[in-house]
Design a protein around this motif. Structure first.
Motif, PDB file in Angstrom:
ATOM      1  N   GLN A  51      15.732   0.513   6.468  1.00 51.42           N
ATOM      2  CA  GLN A  51      14.375   0.029   6.729  1.00 51.42           C
ATOM      3  C   GLN A  51      13.723  -0.262   5.375  1.00 51.42           C
ATOM      4  O   GLN A  51      14.187   0.208   4.336  1.00 51.42           O
ATOM      5  N   GLN A  54      13.298   2.526   2.772  1.00 57.03           N
ATOM      6  CA  GLN A  54      14.429   3.448   2.557  1.00 57.03           C
ATOM      7  C   GLN A  54      15.403   2.886   1.521  1.00 57.03           C
ATOM      8  O   GLN A  54      15.517   1.669   1.366  1.00 57.03           O
ATOM      9  N   ASP A  75      15.219   7.369  16.073  1.00 57.29           N
ATOM     10  CA  ASP A  75      13.969   6.596  16.122  1.00 57.29           C
ATOM     11  C   ASP A  75      14.238   5.171  15.596  1.00 57.29           C
ATOM     12  O   ASP A  75      14.704   5.006  14.461  1.00 57.29           O
ATOM     13  N   VAL A  78      13.320   4.308  12.151  1.00 49.44           N
ATOM     14  CA  VAL A  78      13.948   5.081  11.075  1.00 49.44           C
ATOM     15  C   VAL A  78      15.443   4.756  10.945  1.00 49.44           C
ATOM     16  O   VAL A  78      15.985   4.665   9.836  1.00 49.44           O
TER      17      VAL A  78
END
Ligand SMILES: Cc1cc2nc3c(=O)[nH]c(=O)nc-3n(C[C@H](O)[C@H](O)[C@H](O)COP(=O)(O)OP(=O)(O)OC[C@H]3O[C@@H](n4cnc5c(N)ncnc54)[C@H](O)[C@@H]3O)c2cc1C
Length: 273
Positions: A51, A54, A75, A78
């Protein structure tokens, strides 16, 4: 040696190159691609991207045999962003210096993969689910016995697969190929030992691929057709080849590489990717 045909590999971007107005070639390597192999042709694999906030994609336990259920349980904001791509080239397979080339057809910032590829830098981290056996289920180009010729149609997303197919095509199989690309400079050499006739359909002024194929004489008497690109176009081409050309359904491989108006996440959610 793994008993599974696929395995997760943590890779890093080694370099990127703009190979045409529409394409970025990203070359991946890393410390652990020693087992990565490719069946060539239209070899596909799953790419997991981080993402935006990240450094590396968040992944389920790679040894979990039901990794897909585990990934889906994470999720969506995530977990690693999963997309499907084609092995354009794999060099030094079986060696720690192995390099994997992937050609990304850019379509702006609309999709995370296209957006990621536009800004990818050496060192960027991804995970792939890639083959560890040459004969694996990620290769769809499989002409049935009795095939005497080949028909290929593709858009920019499927051009890397067409290159892989033509590079391995038997010299006994003449091929007619139609490829839709946005710009004339997206054209490239398509080396093959087979006798190939390639028609590039460039930009909005070109006739739609369905019209171009409809107006053409197909090669041989028992062709095998491999069709990939935008889902609606692929369906229309398949319908034409079955209903108007009488090609046996089993001699057609058709794959929607993307669907207008739907992200790959939408397609996964509805169970069609
Ligand atoms: C077996 C297989 C192999 C593939 N190999 C390659 C490959 O080697 N290279 C490659 O570039 N692509 C390849 N694709 C296509 C690629 O997976 C899709 O284009 C994917 O949707 C891109 O993800 P994204 O995150 O950029 O866009 P998404 O988030 O999935 O989609 C966002 C929006 O962009 C639209 N969109 C998606 N792709 C395009 C496009 N090309 N042009 C215009 N609009 C688009 C969608 O309809 C959606 O509205 C392959 C697909 C499959 C199934």
């Amino acid at each position: 040696m793994s008993a599974l045909p696929f395995r997760f590999f943590a890779l890093r971007v080694l370099r990127t190159a703009r190979i045409g107005p529409t394409f970025v070639r990203v070359t991946f390597g890393g410390t652990e691609p020693t087992l990565l192999v490719s069946g060539g042709r239209d070899q596909r694999f799953k790419l997991f991207l981080p993402q935006r906030d990240q450094d590396a994609p968040v992944m389920p336990d790679p040894s979990d045999p039901d990794w897909f259920a585990a990934w889906r349980a994470l999720d969506p904001a995530v977990r690693g962003i999963m997309r499907t791509y084609t092995v354009r080239e794999l060099r030094a397979a079986g060696d720690a210096t192995a390099e994997l080339d992937v050609d990304f057809a850019l379509h702006g910032d609309l999709g995370p993969a296209s957006s990621w590829a536009q800004t990818a830098r050496p060192g960027d981290r991804v995970t792939i689910l890639g083959p560890v056996e040459e004969d694996n289920g990620g290769v769809d180009f499989r002409p049935p016995p009795g095939t005497d010729s080949i028909v290929l149609t593709a858009d920019a997303t499927a051009l890397p697969a067409v290159e892989g197919i033509l590079a391995r095509l038997s010299p006994e199989l003449p091929a007619k190929v139609w490829i839709e690309i946005p710009h004339a400079d997206d054209r490239r050499e398509l080396p093959s030992r087979a006798d190939t006739v390639v028609t590039w359909l460039i930009g909005d002024d070109a006739p739609p691929v369905l019209e171009a194929v409809r107006a053409a004489e197909l090669p041989g008497s028992t062709p095998y057709a491999w069709i990939a690109g935008e889902s609606g176009t692929v369906k229309a081409l398949r319908r034409h080849l079955v209903s108007e050309r009488g090609i046996n359904r089993r001699a057609i491989t058709f794959t929607g590489y993307w669907k207008r108006g739907s992200s790959e996440d939408d397609l996964i959610a509805e169970g069609s990717a």
